[in-house]
Design a protein around this motif. Sequence first.
Motif, PDB file in Angstrom:
ATOM      1  N   ASP A  84       0.857  -1.184   0.000  1.00 15.26           N
ATOM      2  CA  ASP A  84       0.000   0.000   0.000  1.00 15.26           C
ATOM      3  C   ASP A  84       0.898   1.241   0.000  1.00 15.26           C
ATOM      4  O   ASP A  84       1.801   1.358   0.827  1.00 15.26           O
ATOM      5  N   ALA A  85       0.663   2.158  -0.926  1.00 18.18           N
ATOM      6  CA  ALA A  85       1.528   3.333  -1.084  1.00 18.18           C
ATOM      7  C   ALA A  85       1.520   4.243   0.141  1.00 18.18           C
ATOM      8  O   ALA A  85       2.454   5.013   0.349  1.00 18.18           O
ATOM      9  N   HIS A  86       0.491   4.151   0.973  1.00 13.30           N
ATOM     10  CA  HIS A  86       0.370   5.021   2.149  1.00 13.30           C
ATOM     11  C   HIS A  86       0.659   4.271   3.450  1.00 13.30           C
ATOM     12  O   HIS A  86       0.323   4.745   4.527  1.00 13.30           O
ATOM     13  N   ASP A  87       1.269   3.097   3.343  1.00 17.24           N
ATOM     14  CA  ASP A  87       1.537   2.257   4.515  1.00 17.24           C
ATOM     15  C   ASP A  87       3.048   2.109   4.723  1.00 17.24           C
ATOM     16  O   ASP A  87       3.798   1.974   3.762  1.00 17.24           O
ATOM     17  N   LEU A  88       3.451   2.154   5.973  1.00 17.57           N
ATOM     18  CA  LEU A  88       4.837   1.884   6.353  1.00 17.57           C
ATOM     19  C   LEU A  88       4.802   0.673   7.280  1.00 17.57           C
ATOM     20  O   LEU A  88       4.062   0.673   8.268  1.00 17.57           O
ATOM     21  N   LEU A  89       5.545  -0.356   6.938  1.00 15.52           N
ATOM     22  CA  LEU A  89       5.604  -1.572   7.751  1.00 15.52           C
ATOM     23  C   LEU A  89       6.878  -1.554   8.574  1.00 15.52           C
ATOM     24  O   LEU A  89       7.958  -1.285   8.042  1.00 15.52           O
ATOM     25  N   LEU A  90       6.746  -1.793   9.876  1.00 11.85           N
ATOM     26  CA  LEU A  90       7.900  -1.839  10.779  1.00 11.85           C
ATOM     27  C   LEU A  90       7.960  -3.207  11.441  1.00 11.85           C
ATOM     28  O   LEU A  90       6.925  -3.755  11.824  1.00 11.85           O
ATOM     29  N   LEU A  91       9.177  -3.735  11.578  1.00 13.98           N
ATOM     30  CA  LEU A  91       9.372  -5.028  12.240  1.00 13.98           C
ATOM     31  C   LEU A  91      10.362  -4.885  13.380  1.00 13.98           C
ATOM     32  O   LEU A  91      11.320  -4.116  13.293  1.00 13.98           O
ATOM     33  N   SER A  92      10.113  -5.657  14.435  1.00 15.64           N
ATOM     34  CA  SER A  92      10.999  -5.691  15.590  1.00 15.64           C
ATOM     35  C   SER A  92      11.127  -7.134  16.045  1.00 15.64           C
ATOM     36  O   SER A  92      10.149  -7.876  16.045  1.00 15.64           O
ATOM     37  N   TYR A  93      12.331  -7.528  16.432  1.00 20.43           N
ATOM     38  CA  TYR A  93      12.528  -8.894  16.930  1.00 20.43           C
ATOM     39  C   TYR A  93      11.784  -9.126  18.237  1.00 20.43           C
ATOM     40  O   TYR A  93      11.337 -10.217  18.519  1.00 20.43           O
ATOM     41  N   THR A  94      11.638  -8.089  19.037  1.00 18.35           N
ATOM     42  CA  THR A  94      11.074  -8.275  20.369  1.00 18.35           C
ATOM     43  C   THR A  94       9.561  -8.278  20.419  1.00 18.35           C
ATOM     44  O   THR A  94       8.973  -8.992  21.210  1.00 18.35           O
ATOM     45  N   VAL A  95       8.911  -7.486  19.578  1.00 20.21           N
ATOM     46  CA  VAL A  95       7.467  -7.363  19.701  1.00 20.21           C
ATOM     47  C   VAL A  95       6.694  -7.787  18.460  1.00 20.21           C
ATOM     48  O   VAL A  95       5.602  -8.294  18.561  1.00 20.21           O
ATOM     49  N   GLY A  96       7.212  -7.573  17.274  1.00 19.59           N
ATOM     50  CA  GLY A  96       6.491  -8.012  16.081  1.00 19.59           C
ATOM     51  C   GLY A  96       6.402  -6.994  14.981  1.00 19.59           C
ATOM     52  O   GLY A  96       7.351  -6.290  14.685  1.00 19.59           O
ATOM     53  N   ARG A  97       5.202  -6.889  14.405  1.00 23.31           N
ATOM     54  CA  ARG A  97       4.952  -6.082  13.207  1.00 23.31           C
ATOM     55  C   ARG A  97       3.946  -4.982  13.520  1.00 23.31           C
ATOM     56  O   ARG A  97       2.984  -5.193  14.241  1.00 23.31           O
ATOM     57  N   TRP A  98       4.188  -3.819  12.880  1.00 23.62           N
ATOM     58  CA  TRP A  98       3.249  -2.705  12.958  1.00 23.62           C
ATOM     59  C   TRP A  98       3.098  -2.107  11.578  1.00 23.62           C
ATOM     60  O   TRP A  98       4.048  -2.043  10.807  1.00 23.62           O
ATOM     61  N   ASP A  99       1.898  -1.630  11.306  1.00 24.03           N
ATOM     62  CA  ASP A  99       1.616  -0.919  10.065  1.00 24.03           C
ATOM     63  C   ASP A  99       1.148   0.482  10.420  1.00 24.03           C
ATOM     64  O   ASP A  99       0.210   0.647  11.209  1.00 24.03           O
ATOM     65  N   LEU A 100       1.808   1.476   9.841  1.00 28.25           N
ATOM     66  CA  LEU A 100       1.437   2.869  10.081  1.00 28.25           C
ATOM     67  C   LEU A 100       0.982   3.526   8.786  1.00 28.25           C
ATOM     68  O   LEU A 100       1.602   3.348   7.740  1.00 28.25           O
ATOM     69  N   LEU A 101      -0.088   4.304   8.881  1.00 30.28           N
ATOM     70  CA  LEU A 101      -0.480   5.181   7.792  1.00 30.28           C
ATOM     71  C   LEU A 101       0.585   6.260   7.686  1.00 30.28           C
ATOM     72  O   LEU A 101       0.992   6.835   8.694  1.00 30.28           O
ATOM     73  N   VAL A 102       1.053   6.538   6.471  1.00 30.80           N
ATOM     74  CA  VAL A 102       1.989   7.635   6.249  1.00 30.80           C
ATOM     75  C   VAL A 102       1.177   8.817   5.724  1.00 30.80           C
ATOM     76  O   VAL A 102       0.652   8.773   4.610  1.00 30.80           O
ATOM     77  N   VAL A 103       1.065   9.846   6.559  1.00 27.05           N
ATOM     78  CA  VAL A 103       0.372  11.065   6.161  1.00 27.05           C
ATOM     79  C   VAL A 103       1.371  11.901   5.370  1.00 27.05           C
ATOM     80  O   VAL A 103       2.470  12.183   5.861  1.00 27.05           O
ATOM     81  N   PRO A 104       1.053  12.286   4.135  1.00 21.84           N
ATOM     82  CA  PRO A 104       2.015  13.049   3.332  1.00 21.84           C
ATOM     83  C   PRO A 104       2.473  14.323   4.051  1.00 21.84           C
ATOM     84  O   PRO A 104       1.679  14.992   4.706  1.00 21.84           O
ATOM     85  N   PRO A 105       3.753  14.653   3.955  1.00 18.36           N
ATOM     86  CA  PRO A 105       4.292  15.805   4.677  1.00 18.36           C
ATOM     87  C   PRO A 105       3.594  17.119   4.337  1.00 18.36           C
ATOM     88  O   PRO A 105       3.493  17.997   5.187  1.00 18.36           O
TER      89      PRO A 105
END
Length: 168
Positions: free
Chosen positions: A97-118
């Motif tokens: 998704d062009a407006h999604d940022l996926l973050l991964l961490s070894y300790t907790v897992g996965r998160w998806d954030l909406l990227v609001v255009p600057p």
Amino acid sequence: MTVNTDRAPATPHGQLLPMPARLSVTPADRHPGPLDGAWWPRSRDLPTELLALTATLDHLWGRITRVTVNPRFWPTVPRKVPVAGHLVHVGWFDEQDAHDLLLLSYTVGRWDLLVVPPETDPAAAARLMAAAADPRNTSTASALMADEAAGDPQTGSPTALPRSAARA
């Protein structure tokens, strides 16, 4: 007295620090929908913006190890970003998704954030960030952006989202 500035603070050695991340996250005790919150970067300079974002999230969610983006709105996507003594690996996928940022961490897992255009108007950014962090939200990042571009459903007023940012 409060002083607001657009300039980044400096270390005692004169190095500029990144501005704090503009971030809204779903409460930890709530089951999130497809998004875990929203991030409103100040520019399209992904290496600089990721530095501020991961520095903030490392304290909230544990060490961020990997980030993926859709390169559509980012002129440069680095392979790695050095953050507070470790490297964050950065990947890109045209299918994401062009407006999604996926973050991964070894300790907790996965998160998806909406990227609001600057360049988004502050009122529209506030609505988008609140909607993305709402645990009752069932919309994807691009769906939230499209809804906002169509107009604020509560007031019926048009928003100040740039047309190019709303198209996914």
